[in-house]
Write an enzyme that holds these catalytic residues in place. Structure first.
Site: not given
Ligand SMILES: [Fe+3]
Ligand SMILES: [Fe+3]
Lengths: 280, 133, 280, 133
Positions: A12, A59, A193, A240
């Site tokens: 995303h 976020h 990540h 995530e």
């Molecule tokens: Fe994200």
């Protein structure tokens, strides 16, 4: 009766949306990543689901640190995208389905998931980019969509196991909806990540591939991992990927994997695309 | 009063945005969050120091924000997603900020990431079942 | 180590705060109600707890319908009361304890309670009136306080059983806090009342007394009741009494009842004051 | 599309504020919620109809709000706690609103409540263990 006809995983990240907006999807950097969605597009064309539940994390658009719900579900008839502060053009609004949402919220709360219900909800890139990469850009989106937000930003986070259980409860909720409706669940975000710290830029391909195999064949392997362990392996933002467990839980014990795609890097991340159907 | 120590603090080169960090930097992250709103961005741009005072930043945080020290801001407890609302419109990407942690340039950072692609298709062929075009 | 030294139940209705502000506590209407707090005042004087967790529901100050968390916990060092739209003068702010809150929040989330964490939180009459009736008015409050908000306004609500389990998890959370701290839990709201509909004004004394006995001696009786059944017996707003179950769960299996007081009506409600200590 | 029927809809004389009601009256409750803020109360008072339009009320809800029909507003989906922010400063208590549902006055309503006190002390003495002064 409503029915979950499949589950999808997808990245995303903002860069995905930017690449679409800038017409870069067939450039070398992006081509292999985007081409890997074609089988998913074909399946969506063919199956024509009525509604998609997008499991994502906010976020810092709809939720600030003054109110961070562990799990939040949209209960509105429409959801707006909005300015996230980066100068991006907001997309067209998304049609929801308030009745369906309230049915799901009620079932989840009765199953002892302490949901935050949101009768108004701005959806950020974590929701919007999955919609764009799965359905293309639209002024009127071709499917109803419901945001289901998981806190993956402000620790403490829900465990992978809790996310898996939420998915299982989601299946109970959806299976009990009295109207005919074909539902797809998208687990978004990840994979490995890390954006900050001296370890920024880490991608762990080995771990990502292990996670993909686990999501398909052995979800308990993923669910048994601690948040600390996942962060150590996948990066602090790679956590995530726990949201995939919500999707996975909603598909039942066994799944058939119709499509499996992995690419790295896209921006800072490893990116996994899965198309799964509940199996026997 | 001591904050509880967590195992994740031992993950090298990683800062986990937990209660302790969020608590210490609440005002600063609130300032960045306000940048979702164009009128707030403009108010900040017109007088950054005054805007920091309005949100009650510490002197140290205010100095970092005013001089646009993005790395300093992150080290001082900014959440990366909130910081991005400050940095990206100023031409500093999240990758540039990540690179700064390692003392390399954003281009070097992106080069290192690209190495992950080398041999990937072969690797996936060996794993089996992956789409390969 | 932190320790829960007792639990209290109390009304939180606006009229209680108004009676204090207007100096009416010794008037006939109010005297019996307020005098019934004296043993609690003596106990608080003697035990000098360090911190109180006030379990209450927000009535539309900190939370609007756009974000209704089932369970929310304050994680700040201070909490402000504020204008609720009725022209009341806000009280002095309350000192919290962010480290303690985050410890509790983390433990609850690890125990699979999907908390909403609130690093800034306005506390409304549901929080303020228990503080005033238990401690009197202060410019600097004599105890740290943490708001724990339960959704009792926007259905679907958590069940009485879920509230009881939250209390049990709260005990685990507090018992594991490494510093010495004497903690009291206040379950606020109730008892029977209904503010709207043709049934407005109902008070069910028989049911209230049954609930009081159950809270003391047989919490499973209360926990087993459905939300529908409680609303039928206690009124649609009387459902608030489920918050007492959070307090009760935090005290362990058996309790000693040090004080038991019931009065009706205060404003529209039956009012119950309990002072309980964990027992053997 | 039909909203699911709930057992609590059969509790006589009672309106449970659930998703169905909240959904139908979201804008109106949002308007009342804004009354936590003094500047919003003043803006409403200056031009009630315009303020209703700003929040997107239906024509029916707007008419009820403009003529301060508190009972009508409740029947139209207002939450009692939100409605209170509208009614109380206008001298209409929550008890008055409750009384209106029964077609009696606030004083009659309060009289009926006071009956609950009759015999209460004796009752509690019989139950045993209750504080009695
Ligand atoms: Fe994200
Ligand atoms: Fe209340």
């Amino acid at each position: 009766m409503a029915e979950i006809i499949g589950g999808i995983t997808t990245s995303h990240i903002p860069a995905v949306g930017n690449a679409i907006s800038d017409g870069l999807t067939q450039e070398h950097y992006w081509k292999r990543f985007f081409d890997g969605y074609q089988p998913v597009h074909q399946w969506l064309e063919e199956k024509k689901p009525d509604l998609i539940i997008v499991v994502y994390n906010d976020h810092g658009l709809n939720f600030f640190l003054d109110k961070v719900p562990t799990f939040a579900i949209g209960c509105a008839d429409a959801y707006q995208n909005a300015d996230e502060g980066w100068g991006l053009k907001p997309t067209a609004p998304f049609d929801g389905d308030a009745e369906f949402s309230w049915h799901v919220a009620e079932s989840l709360i009765n199953q002892e998931f302490d949901m935050c219900t949101c009768q108004e909800m701005l959806v950020d890139h974590g929701f919007v980019n999955p919609m764009r990469v799965l359905f293309g850009d639209h002024e009127v989106w071709p499917i109803k969509a419901i945001p289901l937000a998981v806190n993956t930003v402000q620790h403490p986070l829900p465990s992978a196991r809790r996310c898996y259980k939420l998915g299982q409860a989601l299946k109970v909720a959806i299976d009990s909806y009295p109207e005919d409706m074909k539902v797809v669940i998208a687990g978004t975000g990840g994979m490995s990540h890390q954006l900050q710290g001296e370890r920024a830029g880490m991608i762990n391909v080995d771990y990502d591939l292990e996670c993909i195999e686990s999501i398909i064949n052995d979800p308990d392997w993923f669910a048994d991992q601690s948040t600390d362990h996942i962060m150590e392996q996948a990066g602090t933002e790679g956590i995530e990927t726990i949201m995939w467990m919500v999707m996975r839980g909603a598909l039942g014990e066994k799944v058939n994997c119709l499509h499996k795609h992995y690419h790295a890097p896209i921006s800072n991340t490893g990116a996994g695309v899965l198309l799964l159907e509940g199996g026997a | 009063m001591v904050w509880k120590k967590h195992d994740y603090e031992d993950i090298p080169g990683s800062y986990v945005f937990d209660g302790k960090i969020a608590h210490s930097a609440y005002a600063m992250n609130k300032l960045f969050y306000s940048f979702n709103d164009e009128s707030c961005r403009e108010e900040f741009n017109a007088d950054p120091a005054a805007y920091c005072d309005k949100f009650g930043l510490t002197d140290e945080q205010k100095a970092l924000v005013v001089k646009q020290d993005f790395l300093g801001v992150l080290r001082s407890g900014a959440n990366i997603y909130y910081m991005a609302k400050f940095a990206i419109p100023r031409g500093v990407s999240v990758q540039d900020a990540g690179a700064a942690f390692q003392g390399i340039t954003g281009d070097e950072f992106r080069e290192k990431l690209l190495e992950k692609r080398e041999g990937l298709e072969e690797r996936l062929k060996k794993e089996g079942g992956y789409w390969n075009g």
